[in-house]
Scaffold this motif. Sequence first.
Motif, PDB file in Angstrom:
ATOM      1  N   GLN A  75       0.839  -1.200   0.000  1.00  0.00           N
ATOM      2  CA  GLN A  75       0.000   0.000   0.000  1.00  0.00           C
ATOM      3  C   GLN A  75       0.875   1.253   0.000  1.00  0.00           C
ATOM      4  N   LEU A  76       1.986   1.212   0.725  1.00  0.00           N
ATOM      5  CA  LEU A  76       2.922   2.344   0.732  1.00  0.00           C
ATOM      6  C   LEU A  76       3.458   2.610  -0.672  1.00  0.00           C
ATOM      7  N   GLN A  77       3.717   1.544  -1.426  1.00  0.00           N
ATOM      8  CA  GLN A  77       4.206   1.718  -2.796  1.00  0.00           C
ATOM      9  C   GLN A  77       3.184   2.456  -3.651  1.00  0.00           C
ATOM     10  N   ARG A  78       1.898   2.207  -3.371  1.00  0.00           N
ATOM     11  CA  ARG A  78       0.859   2.906  -4.125  1.00  0.00           C
ATOM     12  C   ARG A  78       0.731   4.355  -3.668  1.00  0.00           C
ATOM     13  N   ASP A  79       0.894   4.571  -2.362  1.00  0.00           N
ATOM     14  CA  ASP A  79       0.779   5.938  -1.834  1.00  0.00           C
ATOM     15  C   ASP A  79       1.997   6.794  -2.150  1.00  0.00           C
ATOM     16  N   TYR A  80       3.168   6.153  -2.184  1.00  0.00           N
ATOM     17  CA  TYR A  80       4.426   6.860  -2.459  1.00  0.00           C
ATOM     18  C   TYR A  80       5.114   6.175  -3.640  1.00  0.00           C
ATOM     19  N   PRO A  81       4.736   6.531  -4.872  1.00  0.00           N
ATOM     20  CA  PRO A  81       5.299   5.863  -6.055  1.00  0.00           C
ATOM     21  C   PRO A  81       6.826   5.965  -6.107  1.00  0.00           C
ATOM     22  N   TYR A  82       7.423   4.981  -6.737  1.00  0.00           N
ATOM     23  CA  TYR A  82       8.880   4.918  -6.898  1.00  0.00           C
ATOM     24  C   TYR A  82       9.397   6.158  -7.616  1.00  0.00           C
ATOM     25  N   PHE A 110      13.916  10.841  10.530  1.00  0.00           N
ATOM     26  CA  PHE A 110      12.500  10.709  10.850  1.00  0.00           C
ATOM     27  C   PHE A 110      11.768  12.048  10.799  1.00  0.00           C
ATOM     28  N   SER A 111      12.527  13.134  10.822  1.00  0.00           N
ATOM     29  CA  SER A 111      11.912  14.463  10.754  1.00  0.00           C
ATOM     30  C   SER A 111      11.842  14.985   9.324  1.00  0.00           C
ATOM     31  N   LEU A 112      12.418  14.249   8.371  1.00  0.00           N
ATOM     32  CA  LEU A 112      12.382  14.649   6.965  1.00  0.00           C
ATOM     33  C   LEU A 112      11.049  14.233   6.348  1.00  0.00           C
ATOM     34  N   PRO A 113      10.714  14.779   5.165  1.00  0.00           N
ATOM     35  CA  PRO A 113       9.487  14.351   4.483  1.00  0.00           C
ATOM     36  C   PRO A 113       9.470  12.835   4.294  1.00  0.00           C
ATOM     37  N   GLY A 114       8.381  12.212   4.697  1.00  0.00           N
ATOM     38  CA  GLY A 114       8.277  10.760   4.618  1.00  0.00           C
ATOM     39  C   GLY A 114       8.887  10.044   5.805  1.00  0.00           C
ATOM     40  N   GLY A 115       9.463  10.808   6.740  1.00  0.00           N
ATOM     41  CA  GLY A 115      10.116  10.205   7.895  1.00  0.00           C
ATOM     42  C   GLY A 115       9.171   9.463   8.809  1.00  0.00           C
ATOM     43  N   ASP A 116       7.890   9.862   8.806  1.00  0.00           N
ATOM     44  CA  ASP A 116       6.918   9.174   9.660  1.00  0.00           C
ATOM     45  C   ASP A 116       6.759   7.716   9.229  1.00  0.00           C
ATOM     46  N   VAL A 117       6.880   7.459   7.921  1.00  0.00           N
ATOM     47  CA  VAL A 117       6.794   6.087   7.423  1.00  0.00           C
ATOM     48  C   VAL A 117       8.000   5.279   7.894  1.00  0.00           C
ATOM     49  N   LEU A 118       9.186   5.907   7.832  1.00  0.00           N
ATOM     50  CA  LEU A 118      10.402   5.224   8.284  1.00  0.00           C
ATOM     51  C   LEU A 118      10.315   4.914   9.775  1.00  0.00           C
ATOM     52  N   ARG A 119       9.694   5.804  10.525  1.00  0.00           N
ATOM     53  CA  ARG A 119       9.533   5.565  11.961  1.00  0.00           C
ATOM     54  C   ARG A 119       8.599   4.383  12.195  1.00  0.00           C
ATOM     55  N   GLN A 120       7.542   4.278  11.389  1.00  0.00           N
ATOM     56  CA  GLN A 120       6.616   3.148  11.521  1.00  0.00           C
ATOM     57  C   GLN A 120       7.319   1.823  11.218  1.00  0.00           C
ATOM     58  N   VAL A 121       8.228   1.857  10.259  1.00  0.00           N
ATOM     59  CA  VAL A 121       8.996   0.652   9.930  1.00  0.00           C
ATOM     60  C   VAL A 121       9.896   0.265  11.093  1.00  0.00           C
ATOM     61  N   GLY A 122      10.350   1.273  11.852  1.00  0.00           N
ATOM     62  CA  GLY A 122      11.294   1.015  12.933  1.00  0.00           C
ATOM     63  C   GLY A 122      12.716   0.920  12.427  1.00  0.00           C
ATOM     64  N   LEU A 123      12.986   1.646  11.349  1.00  0.00           N
ATOM     65  CA  LEU A 123      14.272   1.587  10.662  1.00  0.00           C
ATOM     66  C   LEU A 123      15.445   1.817  11.606  1.00  0.00           C
ATOM     67  N   SER A 124      16.428   0.905  11.573  1.00  0.00           N
ATOM     68  CA  SER A 124      17.614   1.108  12.411  1.00  0.00           C
ATOM     69  C   SER A 124      18.913   0.846  11.650  1.00  0.00           C
ATOM     70  N   SER A 125      18.903  -0.059  10.648  1.00  0.00           N
ATOM     71  CA  SER A 125      20.117  -0.372   9.892  1.00  0.00           C
ATOM     72  C   SER A 125      19.697  -0.825   8.496  1.00  0.00           C
ATOM     73  N   VAL A 126      20.369  -0.272   7.464  1.00  0.00           N
ATOM     74  CA  VAL A 126      19.945  -0.534   6.084  1.00  0.00           C
ATOM     75  C   VAL A 126      21.156  -0.806   5.199  1.00  0.00           C
ATOM     76  N   VAL A 127      21.035  -1.830   4.357  1.00  0.00           N
ATOM     77  CA  VAL A 127      22.054  -2.125   3.347  1.00  0.00           C
ATOM     78  C   VAL A 127      21.346  -2.255   2.005  1.00  0.00           C
ATOM     79  N   THR A 128      21.780  -1.454   1.028  1.00  0.00           N
ATOM     80  CA  THR A 128      21.224  -1.512  -0.317  1.00  0.00           C
ATOM     81  C   THR A 128      22.375  -1.750  -1.287  1.00  0.00           C
TER      82      THR A 128
END
Length: 236
Positions: A75-82, A110-128
Motif C-alpha cells: 500500500q505504501l508503494q501505491r501511496d508513495y510511487p517509486y 525521521f523528521s524529513l518528508p516521509g520520515g513518519d513512514v520510516l519511523r513506523q517501519v522502525g528503521l535502524s540499519s539498512v544495506v542496499t
Amino acid sequence: ELEQRERARIEYLAKVNDVLAYSVDVGEIVQRVTESVIPELAEWCSIVVSIDRRRDRPSITVAHTDPDKVRWAEQLQRDYPYDPDARWGAAAVIRSGRPEIVPTVDPVVFSLPGGDVLRQVGLSSVVTVPIVGALGTIGAMQLIRCEGQAPFAPAEIGLIEELAGRVGAALNSALLFDRQTRSRAALDTLQQVSGRIAAVATTGKIVHAVLAYGSSGISADGAALFLVDDDGELTV
C-alpha cells in the motif's frame, strides 16, 4: 568462530543457490530470494528490478515474515510511487551502481518528508546493494533491520554483496530467456499477420487480419485501427 561463520555462509549460499536454480522466471526468482533472506539476515528484504522496464515503474518485490506488513508495504508503494531520481535508497544505487550502507540510521531522518513512514517501519540499519549481471545493472536489493536488532556487521555486508552477485547472474539468464521468448512471439505474430494480409484483397479483411491476429499476438485485450478517408478524416 571464523570457521563457524564461514560454514554458515557456505550453507546459506547453498540454500540460495537451490532457490536460484529452480526457475528462469524473473518474478519467481525475486520472490523466492526475498523470502529466503528473511528473517536470518534482515526483518525486511526488497528487490527492485529496473532493467527492461519503464524508468519510473520498476518491478518491486517486498518480503517480511508477517503477511500484514507485506500488504502494508504494498500500500505504501501505491501511496508513495517509486522515484527514479531519489537521492538515496534503491534508485540511487541503481543509478550509481554502488552500494549504500547505513549501519545505524540517524534519527534526524525521521523528521524529513516521509520520515513518519520510516519511523513506523522502525528503521535502524539498512544495506542496499546493486544487482549486476552481464546485461548491466539489473536492479537493487535492500535489507532492513529494525529497532532491537544489531546493525549489519562487515561480514554480513560481504555476504549480502555476494548474494546480490549470484542473484544478478540468475536474473541475467532469466531476462535473456524472457527477451528470447518475447522476440520469438513477436516474429510468430508478424509472420502470421503478414501471411493473412497477403491472402486477402479487401480493406475490411486486411483490417480484420491486423486487429484479430495482431492484437492476439501481443496479448492485447482489444484493438482499433484508424484509416484516413477521401476527405482526409480519420475513421474507425
